[in-house]
Design a protein around this motif. Structure first.
Motif, PDB file in Angstrom:
ATOM      1  N   HIS A 135       0.868  -1.186   0.000  1.00 34.46           N
ATOM      2  CA  HIS A 135       0.000   0.000   0.000  1.00 34.46           C
ATOM      3  C   HIS A 135       0.898   1.227   0.000  1.00 34.46           C
ATOM      4  N   THR A 136       0.524   2.237  -0.746  1.00 36.28           N
ATOM      5  CA  THR A 136       1.288   3.480  -0.775  1.00 36.28           C
ATOM      6  C   THR A 136       0.427   4.623  -0.253  1.00 36.28           C
ATOM      7  N   ARG A 137       1.095   5.623   0.328  1.00 32.58           N
ATOM      8  CA  ARG A 137       0.363   6.768   0.863  1.00 32.58           C
ATOM      9  C   ARG A 137      -0.414   7.482  -0.241  1.00 32.58           C
ATOM     10  N   SER A 138       0.160   7.501  -1.448  1.00 33.78           N
ATOM     11  CA  SER A 138      -0.503   8.167  -2.571  1.00 33.78           C
ATOM     12  C   SER A 138      -1.595   7.313  -3.200  1.00 33.78           C
ATOM     13  N   GLY A 139      -1.586   5.993  -2.913  1.00 29.30           N
ATOM     14  CA  GLY A 139      -2.555   5.095  -3.530  1.00 29.30           C
ATOM     15  C   GLY A 139      -2.204   4.727  -4.958  1.00 29.30           C
ATOM     16  N   GLU A 140      -1.010   5.092  -5.421  1.00 28.22           N
ATOM     17  CA  GLU A 140      -0.613   4.834  -6.794  1.00 28.22           C
ATOM     18  C   GLU A 140       0.441   3.734  -6.842  1.00 28.22           C
ATOM     19  N   GLY A 141       0.416   2.967  -7.946  1.00 28.35           N
ATOM     20  CA  GLY A 141       1.396   1.911  -8.146  1.00 28.35           C
ATOM     21  C   GLY A 141       1.025   0.615  -7.462  1.00 28.35           C
ATOM     22  N   PHE A 142       1.743  -0.454  -7.794  1.00 28.13           N
ATOM     23  CA  PHE A 142       1.632  -1.762  -7.158  1.00 28.13           C
ATOM     24  C   PHE A 142       0.257  -2.404  -7.325  1.00 28.13           C
ATOM     25  N   GLY A 143      -0.352  -2.226  -8.482  1.00 26.30           N
ATOM     26  CA  GLY A 143      -1.537  -2.996  -8.835  1.00 26.30           C
ATOM     27  C   GLY A 143      -2.822  -2.540  -8.184  1.00 26.30           C
ATOM     28  N   ARG A 144      -3.861  -3.330  -8.465  1.00 25.28           N
ATOM     29  CA  ARG A 144      -5.202  -2.971  -7.996  1.00 25.28           C
ATOM     30  C   ARG A 144      -5.418  -3.225  -6.513  1.00 25.28           C
ATOM     31  N   GLY A 145      -4.537  -4.008  -5.907  1.00 22.62           N
ATOM     32  CA  GLY A 145      -4.692  -4.278  -4.475  1.00 22.62           C
ATOM     33  C   GLY A 145      -4.195  -3.160  -3.595  1.00 22.62           C
ATOM     34  N   ASN A 146      -3.577  -2.123  -4.188  1.00 20.70           N
ATOM     35  CA  ASN A 146      -3.077  -0.988  -3.409  1.00 20.70           C
ATOM     36  C   ASN A 146      -4.255  -0.151  -2.927  1.00 20.70           C
ATOM     37  N   MET A 147      -4.526  -0.218  -1.623  1.00 15.32           N
ATOM     38  CA  MET A 147      -5.664   0.480  -1.037  1.00 15.32           C
ATOM     39  C   MET A 147      -5.275   1.831  -0.443  1.00 15.32           C
ATOM     40  N   GLY A 148      -4.016   2.248  -0.657  1.00 15.68           N
ATOM     41  CA  GLY A 148      -3.592   3.561  -0.197  1.00 15.68           C
ATOM     42  C   GLY A 148      -3.676   3.718   1.316  1.00 15.68           C
ATOM     43  N   LEU A 149      -4.024   4.933   1.751  1.00 17.13           N
ATOM     44  CA  LEU A 149      -4.119   5.221   3.183  1.00 17.13           C
ATOM     45  C   LEU A 149      -5.149   4.344   3.883  1.00 17.13           C
ATOM     46  N   ARG A 150      -6.202   3.986   3.157  1.00 14.67           N
ATOM     47  CA  ARG A 150      -7.220   3.115   3.768  1.00 14.67           C
ATOM     48  C   ARG A 150      -6.604   1.771   4.149  1.00 14.67           C
ATOM     49  N   GLY A 151      -5.774   1.193   3.265  1.00 12.66           N
ATOM     50  CA  GLY A 151      -5.124  -0.069   3.583  1.00 12.66           C
ATOM     51  C   GLY A 151      -4.155   0.071   4.739  1.00 12.66           C
ATOM     52  N   MET A 152      -3.399   1.167   4.767  1.00 13.35           N
ATOM     53  CA  MET A 152      -2.496   1.416   5.893  1.00 13.35           C
ATOM     54  C   MET A 152      -3.272   1.530   7.200  1.00 13.35           C
ATOM     55  N   ALA A 153      -4.384   2.243   7.149  1.00 14.84           N
ATOM     56  CA  ALA A 153      -5.195   2.443   8.351  1.00 14.84           C
ATOM     57  C   ALA A 153      -5.745   1.120   8.867  1.00 14.84           C
ATOM     58  N   LEU A 154      -6.189   0.254   7.971  1.00  6.48           N
ATOM     59  CA  LEU A 154      -6.737  -1.031   8.395  1.00  6.48           C
ATOM     60  C   LEU A 154      -5.662  -1.910   9.023  1.00  6.48           C
ATOM     61  N   PHE A 155      -4.415  -1.796   8.543  1.00  3.79           N
ATOM     62  CA  PHE A 155      -3.337  -2.549   9.191  1.00  3.79           C
ATOM     63  C   PHE A 155      -3.156  -2.079  10.630  1.00  3.79           C
ATOM     64  N   PHE A 156      -3.031  -0.776  10.826  1.00  3.29           N
ATOM     65  CA  PHE A 156      -2.771  -0.271  12.177  1.00  3.29           C
ATOM     66  C   PHE A 156      -3.982  -0.423  13.089  1.00  3.29           C
ATOM     67  N   ALA A 157      -5.177  -0.525  12.519  1.00 10.76           N
ATOM     68  CA  ALA A 157      -6.363  -0.734  13.358  1.00 10.76           C
ATOM     69  C   ALA A 157      -6.323  -2.093  14.043  1.00 10.76           C
ATOM     70  N   SER A 158      -5.641  -3.067  13.429  1.00 11.56           N
ATOM     71  CA  SER A 158      -5.603  -4.407  14.008  1.00 11.56           C
ATOM     72  C   SER A 158      -4.217  -4.785  14.538  1.00 11.56           C
ATOM     73  N   HIS A 159      -3.203  -3.970  14.291  1.00  8.37           N
ATOM     74  CA  HIS A 159      -1.837  -4.320  14.683  1.00  8.37           C
ATOM     75  C   HIS A 159      -1.573  -3.999  16.151  1.00  8.37           C
ATOM     76  N   GLU A 160      -1.062  -4.988  16.860  1.00 11.20           N
ATOM     77  CA  GLU A 160      -0.608  -4.797  18.235  1.00 11.20           C
ATOM     78  C   GLU A 160       0.917  -4.924  18.228  1.00 11.20           C
ATOM     79  N   CYS A 161       1.611  -3.901  18.658  1.00 15.43           N
ATOM     80  CA  CYS A 161       3.070  -3.968  18.688  1.00 15.43           C
ATOM     81  C   CYS A 161       3.523  -5.125  19.577  1.00 15.43           C
ATOM     82  N   ASN A 162       4.544  -5.842  19.138  1.00 14.80           N
ATOM     83  CA  ASN A 162       5.046  -7.007  19.848  1.00 14.80           C
ATOM     84  C   ASN A 162       6.508  -6.780  20.236  1.00 14.80           C
ATOM     85  N   PRO A 163       7.143  -7.746  20.902  1.00 14.09           N
ATOM     86  CA  PRO A 163       8.523  -7.523  21.353  1.00 14.09           C
ATOM     87  C   PRO A 163       9.509  -7.165  20.235  1.00 14.09           C
ATOM     88  N   ILE A 164       9.273  -7.653  19.022  1.00 11.65           N
ATOM     89  CA  ILE A 164      10.197  -7.310  17.931  1.00 11.65           C
ATOM     90  C   ILE A 164      10.006  -5.854  17.532  1.00 11.65           C
TER      91      ILE A 164
END
Length: 462
Positions: free
Chosen positions: A272-301
């Motif tokens: 996913h790119t901030r601009s939403g451009e490039g990397f095919g049709r699966g690039n959801m831009g900021l929306r895809g980034m937001a959905l990752f962080f909505a479910s991501h819990e930081c771990n020891p790494i």
């Protein structure tokens, strides 16, 4: 006269971290040169060697030199190359001469050469958009068609896809970009290195174009998706920390998600790119980034790498919300809904943490749209509520994001913001957000200091 090898220190004199790095480097070299099955066989042979060494071990321990250990690795690799080919009887087709094009993520250029392949006519697997064919690639005349590293998967898009070549090229570029991120990730001396198989374009006369990558043998696991899904069947830290790392390493411009593969040898990611451009049709831009962080819990790494935790509403997780400092006081994002700081908080926030500002704003929009449409969730395990939406809107404003600051100024003025859907957050609270000229003025002044103008006069959105 051959030169004698230099004397090497005993392995037992190395630290545990150095031994781990040596072990990881050898395994990655075997995977790249001979494939995953060879690496697995190598590990098995190494365990047998360790068992033999243990049987002969003296009370004081056995000093094994790096040179003698290298000999054992070499013997194990030689045995791995003699493993039977699982596709020996599967790909019975004639040899074809094709053009192979490989993408270099560093220079962003393609290089081409000729390659001899045997490509199965009928696909052995079908996805929603692509077909997968077994493919044999001749690596050397001496090795032949059935040696290690000759089994590949050739992917093509359905015949009715007009942009199939461009999409396949995007897939190859995406895999190359993910591989470059993996190298940067591994350079941080992480506990378990990751890698992505190299993907390249194949053009065959009479057959068309394919994206080709090495066949991964073993248990395939999908650790995450491109829309926030995180598997709960296999709990692993590395894949999710890697995604988080790619976001910060690229300064918030890109993030690698849809992490999947066999162990830590990965394939078929999505960027996913901030601009939403490039990397095919699966690039959801900021929306895809937001959905990752909505479910991501930081771990020891994540913590070991010094990655910044993403602030979450208290009802979303047990993670603490980093407070922002302004005018000598600590002000949490939720407090900004009621009383914003007298001057912009962003000046006191670490620059890496400020990368989260547009992500918070994107999440506020997602919550607002779900609230307005009556949807209960944004994605897997992420519930939509007006309070969480306002939390992310305030968190974005706390990090100096001008659209969020102006939106809050509008909401406290009871003026429809430019992103009109955000009004659903204020209107859907149990106690709707009322007009507050003091707060509206303070947010307007904050917007002015951040470089905006006319923060309180947002035009109605369609």
């Amino acid at each position: 006269m051959p030169r004698a090898p230099p004397q090497s220190p005993a392995l037992e004199q190395l630290g545990l971290e150095e031994l781990h790095d040596l072990h990881s480097a050898v395994l990655l070299a075997v995977v790249r040169a001979h494939g995953v099955p060879a690496a697995i066989s190598l590990v098995g042979a190494s365990l047998q060697s360790l068992a033999s060494a243990a049987a002969l071990q003296k009370p004081s321990g056995v000093a094994l030199s790096i040179a003698s250990t290298s000999d054992r690795w070499r013997d194990a690799a030689r045995a791995a190359r003699e493993l039977p080919d699982p596709w020996r009887n599967e790909v019975q087709v004639s040899t074809a001469l094709g053009v192979r094009r490989r993408y270099d993520a560093a220079s962003r250029t393609w290089t081409a050469d000729a390659v001899l392949v045997r490509l199965e006519r009928d696909p052995f697997a079908r996805g929603g958009m692509r077909l997968c064919h077994r493919c044999k690639v001749l690596q050397s005349a001496q090795q032949g068609w059935h040696g290690a590293g000759t089994n590949f998967v050739a992917k093509e898009y359905a015949a009715n896809e007009p942009d199939s070549v461009a999409l396949l090229e995007a897939d190859c570029r995406m895999q190359g970009q993910a591989k470059a991120f993996a190298m940067a990730f591994n350079a941080q001396r992480v506990p378990k290195p990751v890698d992505f198989v190299q993907c390249w374009m194949l053009a065959l006369p009479g057959r068309g174009h394919f994206a080709v990558e090495p066949f991964l043998s073993g248990d395939f696991t999908k650790y995450s998706s491109n829309s926030g899904y995180v598997t709960d069947e296999i709990i692993r830290y590395t894949p999710h920390a890697f995604s988080h790392f790619t976001f910060e390493y690229s300064r918030g411009r890109e993030i690698v998600v849809d992490v999947q593969g066999v162990g830590d040898m990965l394939t078929d990611p999505q960027v996913h790119t901030r601009s939403g451009e490039g990397f095919g049709r699966g690039n959801m831009g900021l929306r895809g980034m937001a959905l990752f962080f909505a479910s991501h819990e930081c771990n020891p790494i994540c913590k070991r790498l010094g990655l910044h935790p993403f602030a979450r509403h208290a009802a979303s997780s047990a993670a603490t919300v980093p407070a922002a400092t302004a005018a000598g006081e600590e002000v949490g994002p939720l407090a900004l809904i009621v009383a914003p700081p007298a001057r912009p908080i962003a000046t006191a926030v670490e620059s890496s943490e400020r990368l989260h500002a547009p992500i918070h704003f994107a999440l506020a929009l997602l919550h607002a749209r779900s609230v307005r449409s009556g949807d209960e969730s944004l994605g897997p395990g992420v519930f939509a509520t007006p309070a969480r939406g306002l939390y992310h809107l305030a968190a974005s404003a706390a990090l100096g994001h001008l659209p969020a600051i102006t939106a809050l100024a509008c909401l406290h003025s009871q003026v429809r913001p430019r992103k009109g859907v955000l009004a659903a957050l204020a209107d859907s609270l149990q106690r709707p957000l009322g007009k507050d000229e003091t707060l509206a003025t303070r947010y307007t002044l904050q917007a002015a200091e951040a470089g905006g103008a006319g923060a309180g006069g947002g035009a109605p959105a369609p």
